[in-house]
Design a protein around this motif. Structure first.
Motif, mmCIF file in Angstrom:
data_model
loop_
_atom_site.group_PDB
_atom_site.id
_atom_site.type_symbol
_atom_site.label_atom_id
_atom_site.label_comp_id
_atom_site.label_asym_id
_atom_site.label_seq_id
_atom_site.Cartn_x
_atom_site.Cartn_y
_atom_site.Cartn_z
ATOM 1 N N ALA A 272 -2.570 0.497 9.308
ATOM 2 C CA ALA A 272 -3.388 1.665 9.023
ATOM 3 C C ALA A 272 -2.590 2.962 9.169
ATOM 4 C CB ALA A 272 -4.610 1.682 9.948
ATOM 5 N N ALA A 273 -1.813 3.067 10.242
ATOM 6 C CA ALA A 273 -1.006 4.272 10.446
ATOM 7 C C ALA A 273 0.055 4.423 9.375
ATOM 8 C CB ALA A 273 -0.362 4.225 11.833
ATOM 9 N N THR A 274 0.663 3.310 8.960
ATOM 10 C CA THR A 274 1.723 3.348 7.952
ATOM 11 C C THR A 274 1.167 3.800 6.613
ATOM 12 O OG1 THR A 274 2.864 1.567 9.097
ATOM 13 C CG2 THR A 274 3.535 2.003 6.840
ATOM 14 N N ARG A 275 0.018 3.297 6.220
ATOM 15 C CA ARG A 275 -0.579 3.730 4.952
ATOM 16 C C ARG A 275 -0.844 5.235 4.959
ATOM 17 N NH1 ARG A 275 -4.407 -0.993 2.449
ATOM 18 N NH2 ARG A 275 -3.725 -2.697 3.787
ATOM 19 N N LEU A 277 0.638 7.615 6.744
ATOM 20 C CA LEU A 277 1.877 8.389 6.711
ATOM 21 C C LEU A 277 2.604 8.249 5.378
ATOM 22 C CD1 LEU A 277 3.108 7.647 10.332
ATOM 23 C CD2 LEU A 277 2.311 9.849 9.451
ATOM 24 N N ALA A 278 2.576 7.059 4.785
ATOM 25 C CA ALA A 278 3.220 6.871 3.481
ATOM 26 C C ALA A 278 2.544 7.725 2.421
ATOM 27 C CB ALA A 278 3.173 5.398 3.092
ATOM 28 N N HIS A 279 1.233 7.761 2.430
ATOM 29 C CA HIS A 279 0.495 8.585 1.473
ATOM 30 C C HIS A 279 0.831 10.064 1.675
ATOM 31 C CE1 HIS A 279 -2.777 9.724 -1.225
ATOM 32 N NE2 HIS A 279 -3.134 10.630 -0.320
ATOM 33 N N TRP A 280 0.900 10.499 2.915
ATOM 34 C CA TRP A 280 1.224 11.897 3.204
ATOM 35 C C TRP A 280 2.657 12.216 2.790
ATOM 36 C CZ3 TRP A 280 4.922 13.863 6.637
ATOM 37 C CH2 TRP A 280 4.853 15.229 6.898
ATOM 38 N N MET A 281 3.557 11.306 3.051
ATOM 39 C CA MET A 281 4.975 11.550 2.782
ATOM 40 C C MET A 281 5.253 11.725 1.297
ATOM 41 S SD MET A 281 7.752 11.850 4.632
ATOM 42 C CE MET A 281 9.545 11.713 4.600
ATOM 43 N N GLN A 282 4.522 11.045 0.438
ATOM 44 C CA GLN A 282 4.830 11.126 -0.984
ATOM 45 C C GLN A 282 4.501 12.492 -1.581
ATOM 46 O OE1 GLN A 282 2.723 8.130 -3.191
ATOM 47 N NE2 GLN A 282 0.693 8.832 -2.606
ATOM 48 N N ALA A 294 1.051 -0.915 -0.669
ATOM 49 C CA ALA A 294 -0.342 -0.500 -0.822
ATOM 50 C C ALA A 294 -0.489 0.810 -1.581
ATOM 51 C CB ALA A 294 -1.008 -0.389 0.548
ATOM 52 N N LEU A 295 0.619 1.470 -1.923
ATOM 53 C CA LEU A 295 0.570 2.718 -2.678
ATOM 54 C C LEU A 295 0.585 2.430 -4.173
ATOM 55 C CD1 LEU A 295 3.007 5.208 -0.897
ATOM 56 C CD2 LEU A 295 0.504 5.209 -0.837
ATOM 57 N N ALA A 296 -0.351 2.989 -4.907
ATOM 58 C CA ALA A 296 -0.315 2.886 -6.362
ATOM 59 C C ALA A 296 0.992 3.502 -6.857
ATOM 60 C CB ALA A 296 -1.512 3.607 -6.970
ATOM 61 N N GLY A 297 1.652 2.815 -7.748
ATOM 62 C CA GLY A 297 2.926 3.298 -8.261
ATOM 63 C C GLY A 297 4.129 2.709 -7.569
ATOM 64 N N SER A 298 3.933 2.108 -6.393
ATOM 65 C CA SER A 298 5.045 1.421 -5.733
ATOM 66 C C SER A 298 5.274 0.100 -6.448
ATOM 67 C CB SER A 298 4.713 1.185 -4.257
ATOM 68 O OG SER A 298 5.852 0.744 -3.548
ATOM 69 N N PRO A 299 6.520 -0.296 -6.682
ATOM 70 C CA PRO A 299 6.792 -1.517 -7.442
ATOM 71 C C PRO A 299 6.107 -2.748 -6.844
ATOM 72 C CG PRO A 299 8.805 -0.250 -7.176
ATOM 73 C CD PRO A 299 7.776 0.408 -6.311
ATOM 74 N N GLY A 300 5.361 -3.446 -7.679
ATOM 75 C CA GLY A 300 4.659 -4.636 -7.236
ATOM 76 C C GLY A 300 3.305 -4.375 -6.615
ATOM 77 N N ARG A 306 -3.372 -8.376 -5.581
ATOM 78 C CA ARG A 306 -3.868 -9.712 -5.917
ATOM 79 C C ARG A 306 -3.633 -10.723 -4.796
ATOM 80 N NH1 ARG A 306 -0.311 -12.550 -10.178
ATOM 81 N NH2 ARG A 306 0.794 -13.083 -8.229
ATOM 82 N N ASP A 307 -2.460 -10.678 -4.157
ATOM 83 C CA ASP A 307 -2.039 -11.762 -3.267
ATOM 84 C C ASP A 307 -2.122 -11.445 -1.785
ATOM 85 O OD1 ASP A 307 -1.468 -13.297 -5.481
ATOM 86 O OD2 ASP A 307 0.668 -12.793 -5.511
ATOM 87 N N ALA A 308 -2.245 -10.183 -1.405
ATOM 88 C CA ALA A 308 -2.144 -9.814 0.009
ATOM 89 C C ALA A 308 -3.415 -9.147 0.503
ATOM 90 C CB ALA A 308 -0.936 -8.905 0.233
ATOM 91 N N ARG A 309 -3.532 -9.078 1.814
ATOM 92 C CA ARG A 309 -4.701 -8.459 2.435
ATOM 93 C C ARG A 309 -4.311 -7.471 3.537
ATOM 94 N NH1 ARG A 309 -4.643 -14.036 3.344
ATOM 95 N NH2 ARG A 309 -3.969 -14.634 5.453
ATOM 96 N N ALA A 310 -3.029 -7.208 3.679
ATOM 97 C CA ALA A 310 -2.539 -6.224 4.652
ATOM 98 C C ALA A 310 -1.170 -5.748 4.173
ATOM 99 C CB ALA A 310 -2.454 -6.827 6.052
ATOM 100 N N ALA A 311 -0.623 -4.718 4.836
ATOM 101 C CA ALA A 311 0.582 -4.097 4.276
ATOM 102 C C ALA A 311 1.653 -3.730 5.290
ATOM 103 C CB ALA A 311 0.205 -2.853 3.475
ATOM 104 N N GLY A 312 1.538 -4.139 6.520
ATOM 105 C CA GLY A 312 2.650 -4.002 7.446
ATOM 106 C C GLY A 312 2.966 -2.593 7.896
ATOM 107 N N CYS A 313 4.113 -2.452 8.594
ATOM 108 C CA CYS A 313 4.440 -1.197 9.287
ATOM 109 C C CYS A 313 5.608 -0.440 8.664
ATOM 110 C CB CYS A 313 4.747 -1.485 10.756
ATOM 111 S SG CYS A 313 6.331 -2.311 11.040
ATOM 112 N N LEU A 314 6.047 -0.830 7.466
ATOM 113 C CA LEU A 314 7.230 -0.213 6.872
ATOM 114 C C LEU A 314 6.887 0.618 5.635
ATOM 115 C CD1 LEU A 314 9.697 -3.247 6.916
ATOM 116 C CD2 LEU A 314 9.603 -1.369 8.576
ATOM 117 N N PHE A 315 7.562 1.742 5.472
ATOM 118 C CA PHE A 315 7.623 2.415 4.183
ATOM 119 C C PHE A 315 8.981 3.079 4.064
ATOM 120 C CE2 PHE A 315 6.099 6.050 6.694
ATOM 121 C CZ PHE A 315 6.787 7.134 6.145
#
Length: 396
Positions: A272-275, A277-282, A294-300, A306-315
């Protein structure tokens, strides 16, 4: 009164604590030598199916317990522990590759795994090639009659592109048809950790983790795992593991066992925190693109949806080409809450700058520098404020 001398009495003391003790934390068993009740047991006990104990290197109640819990985490049925994530990668390579075999590695894979292929595997007569993980067609074109093992990684180690794992696995399976030795697929699932997606439901043969990261959570232990649902593949890994003499310490296993009950809570909080901050950083000046599945426009991104339900701590953030590397380095140096360091998924937020030209063999579309951020468990507003106070260093 015993006639034995004191040292013998202490070593061979007859007292045994009563059975039936049960607590929240599993017991920590440490041993090299394991005592057998009789010669028949010494000759017949089998550690391979966890039905008996033979030597500390081959398992204790503590390591068997951890293996079973990691299997559950990954949705597998068999697990082997290794001294580090890199050791787990190398173990898979050595278990399945022989001189003359070929290894295929995604171009955005974990760097030390590439280095092992470029060093030891090449010296043993095992060539490797890199493929574009975002192109199943490129993988199909690079599979040869000698290909024996294909590594997958979701997402890429630094640039966080999220590949179409089912499509890549389908390419490998089609190429394996009719082969005496089918091609094995191995996924570096450290980022997913058994939480973001179900690796085996996507079709992979082996799932590898650096337990150093999320399962431990404390940034204080090194360990890896290899999990599968296939008995024959497990036996191949297990016997190679035995011949290499790999093992993990009881106290290290204890630390990972201690971290597992909170892994899902930590993963969700860091996600949750990573999403955020990543959104703010862009939207910040000087940032050309932010990479986060989890960011629209990020490759893949679509495949991740489609395949995942979470997005981890990295950006990761790629900066404008006009910003020289020394300013990016100064930005990193001026961070106060974020620390400079490798690894991730611990309590402390980290960052590291990369020179992409040195680590991508198939080209990198951005001319500017890149910084990968690992979000810890600090308050998200403190992390945002730290980034905000450091960003002006990019411009002066």
């Amino acid at each position: 009164m015993s006639r034995e001398r004191l040292s013998t009495q202490l070593i061979h003391h007859p007292y045994k604590p009563p059975e039936g003790f049960e607590a929240v934390a599993p017991g920590v068993h440490k041993a090299s030598t394991v005592i057998f009740p009789n010669v028949h047991a010494l000759r017949t006990y089998d550690w391979k199916d966890k039905s008996g104990y033979t030597y500390g290197l081959h398992g204790t109640p503590t390591t068997f317990t951890l293996e079973e819990r990691i299997s559950t985490l990954e949705g597998g049925t068999h697990c082997v522990l290794a001294p580090s994530g890199l050791a787990a990668v190398a173990l898979v390579d050595m278990a399945f590759l022989r001189t003359g075999d070929e290894l295929l590695i995604p171009d955005n894979a974990y760097g030390p795994g590439k280095t092992f292929a470029e060093g030891e595997l090449a010296a043993w007569g095992i060539p490797h090639r890199f493929y574009d993980p975002m192109s199943p067609a490129d993988l199909a074109a690079k599979i040869s009659p000698a290909t024996r093992l294909v590594w997958l990684e979701a997402p890429g180690s630094i640039t966080l592109e999220f590949p179409d794992i089912p499509a890549l696995v389908a390419v490998v399976r089609q190429a394996s048809e009719g082969r005496e030795r089918p091609i094995v697929t191995a996924l570096d699932n450290t980022w997913g950790a058994g939480i973001a997606f179900a690796a085996f439901d996507l079709g992979v043969d082996l799932s590898v983790q650096a337990l150093t990261k999320y399962p431990s959570g404390g940034a204080d232990v090194l360990m890896g795992s290899v999990v599968t649902r296939d008995e024959a593949l497990h036996r191949t890994v297990l016997l190679c593991h035995m011949r290499l003499g790999l093992g993990v310490a009881g106290n290290d296993a204890e630390l990972v066992l201690r971290g597992l009950p909170s892994i899902e809570l930590r993963y969700r909080a860091q996600d949750a925190a990573t999403r955020e901050l990543a959104h703010w950083m862009q939207g910040q000046p000087g940032v050309a693109q932010v990479f986060h599945p989890a960011l629209a426009g990020s490759p893949g991104h679509g495949t991740w949806q489609r395949d995942a339900r979470a997005a981890g701590c990295l950006f990761s953030a790629a900066f404008d080409a006009s910003i020289p590397q020394e300013r990016i380095d100064a930005f990193c140096d001026s961070l106060r809450v974020f620390k400079l360091g490798w690894s991730w998924a611990g309590p402390i937020s980290l960052c590291a700058p990369y020179r992409m030209s040195a680590i991508r063999t198939l080209g990198w579309p951005h001319a500017g520098g890149l910084v990968r951020f690992a979000i810890g468990l600090e308050h998200v507003e403190d992390l945002r404020a730290d980034l905000a106070q450091a960003l002006p260093r990019l411009q002066s």
